[in-house]
Design a protein around this motif. Sequence first.
Motif, PDB file in Angstrom:
ATOM      1  N   GLY A  88       8.516  25.015  50.048  1.00  0.00           N
ATOM      2  CA  GLY A  88       9.681  25.440  50.829  1.00  0.00           C
ATOM      3  C   GLY A  88      10.751  26.168  50.023  1.00  0.00           C
TER       4      GLY A  88
ATOM      5  N   THR B  48      18.537  29.631  54.836  1.00  0.00           N
ATOM      6  CA  THR B  48      18.742  28.444  55.672  1.00  0.00           C
ATOM      7  C   THR B  48      19.396  27.442  54.729  1.00  0.00           C
ATOM      8  OG1 THR B  48      16.646  27.373  55.099  1.00  0.00           O
ATOM      9  CG2 THR B  48      16.622  28.811  57.055  1.00  0.00           C
ATOM     10  N   GLU B  49      20.235  26.585  55.293  1.00  0.00           N
ATOM     11  CA  GLU B  49      20.914  25.589  54.454  1.00  0.00           C
ATOM     12  C   GLU B  49      19.883  24.707  53.761  1.00  0.00           C
ATOM     13  OE1 GLU B  49      24.252  25.922  53.906  1.00  0.00           O
ATOM     14  OE2 GLU B  49      23.765  27.655  55.154  1.00  0.00           O
ATOM     15  N   GLU B  50      18.807  24.436  54.497  1.00  0.00           N
ATOM     16  CA  GLU B  50      17.762  23.557  53.960  1.00  0.00           C
ATOM     17  C   GLU B  50      17.131  24.168  52.705  1.00  0.00           C
ATOM     18  OE1 GLU B  50      14.473  23.117  56.581  1.00  0.00           O
ATOM     19  OE2 GLU B  50      13.534  21.626  55.285  1.00  0.00           O
ATOM     20  N   ARG B  51      16.851  25.475  52.762  1.00  0.00           N
ATOM     21  CA  ARG B  51      16.202  26.114  51.603  1.00  0.00           C
ATOM     22  C   ARG B  51      17.177  26.258  50.440  1.00  0.00           C
ATOM     23  NH1 ARG B  51      13.724  31.195  49.950  1.00  0.00           N
ATOM     24  NH2 ARG B  51      14.762  32.290  51.624  1.00  0.00           N
TER      25      ARG B  51
ATOM     26  N   LYS C 236      19.497  24.199  49.704  1.00  0.00           N
ATOM     27  CA  LYS C 236      19.580  22.863  49.110  1.00  0.00           C
ATOM     28  C   LYS C 236      18.325  22.555  48.287  1.00  0.00           C
ATOM     29  CE  LYS C 236      20.924  18.135  49.990  1.00  0.00           C
ATOM     30  NZ  LYS C 236      20.319  17.798  48.731  1.00  0.00           N
ATOM     31  N   LYS C 237      17.181  22.949  48.827  1.00  0.00           N
ATOM     32  CA  LYS C 237      15.915  22.709  48.090  1.00  0.00           C
ATOM     33  C   LYS C 237      15.952  23.399  46.727  1.00  0.00           C
ATOM     34  CE  LYS C 237      12.218  21.442  51.001  1.00  0.00           C
ATOM     35  NZ  LYS C 237      11.481  21.820  52.159  1.00  0.00           N
TER      36      LYS C 237
END
Length: 256
Positions: free
Chosen positions: A27, A107-110, A112-113
């Motif tokens: 991811g 994306t915020e998720e990516r 953060k990852k």
Amino acid sequence: MEYVPRDHPRYRSLMEREKIIEGFKNGIVVINGLISQGRGEAFDYIIGEKTIPLAEDSIEVAVAMLLLSNYPVISVNGNAAALVPDEIINLSNIIDAKIEVNLFYRTEERVKKIVDFLKERGAKEVLGLEYVEGIPGLSSERRKVDPRGILKADVVLVMLEDGDRTEALKKIGKRVIAIDLNPFSRTSMAADVSIMDNVTRAIPLMIDKARIMKKLPKEELKKKISNYNNRRRLGEYIIYIKERLENEAKRLMSFP
Ligand code: PTJ
């Protein structure tokens, strides 16, 4: 990874692919990043998969600029994080630069990852989660920048870019160093210093150069920059490609 035998003539290139694929599975890399890698590989093949002397000289100019900078920032996207995470951290420590995650397909998720991934590997601070819409005239997600990072920077190092951000960064007075295997890209054209090289070779070389150049007097670093003209350098890169292709064609045609 076990599919790639160590003695394969293209081992290095195939391992880079593996890193991108693994980054995709985790991811970190976006699917479009696989296409970008392929385009980079094609240009790398054409230049002989090595750092050419012209690129090495641009690397020295870039390092001089980073060492003279008051607030340098290394901008990291998915592909860069997958290919050279440790090297980016290492370079940021040596030149005392901030690291900021800045994504085209944000994306915020990516974000953060990638922040977590770099921190797990030893980065003390990674910016990018907090942002303001700080780059006027830029409609892509890359306009979202950290006020303690790219927004505040005087010099920004970018790699594997998509085009319009470099122009937008220039408009707000930043100096931009780009690592891009494609000398025809808008990023290469707009940057102050364009390094036509693979990030997997360019960043380690920047680390080596920075260790040495850190000891040089400022005047010498300034001289290195003042003699440099990026448009001329891009022209030289393109002539290099033309001559390499011509020589290769002649070599092939000299055999019956
Ligand atoms: O992680 P995100 O969301 O920020 O997205 C990143 C990608 C890479 C998908 C995005 O920036 C993108 O679409 O980039 P482009 O438009 O494909 O441009 C990438 C440029 O980098 C091209 O000019 C490639 O030739 C070049 N390139 C690809 N691989 C390398 C490279 N340059 C240096 N080293 C490489 N390994």
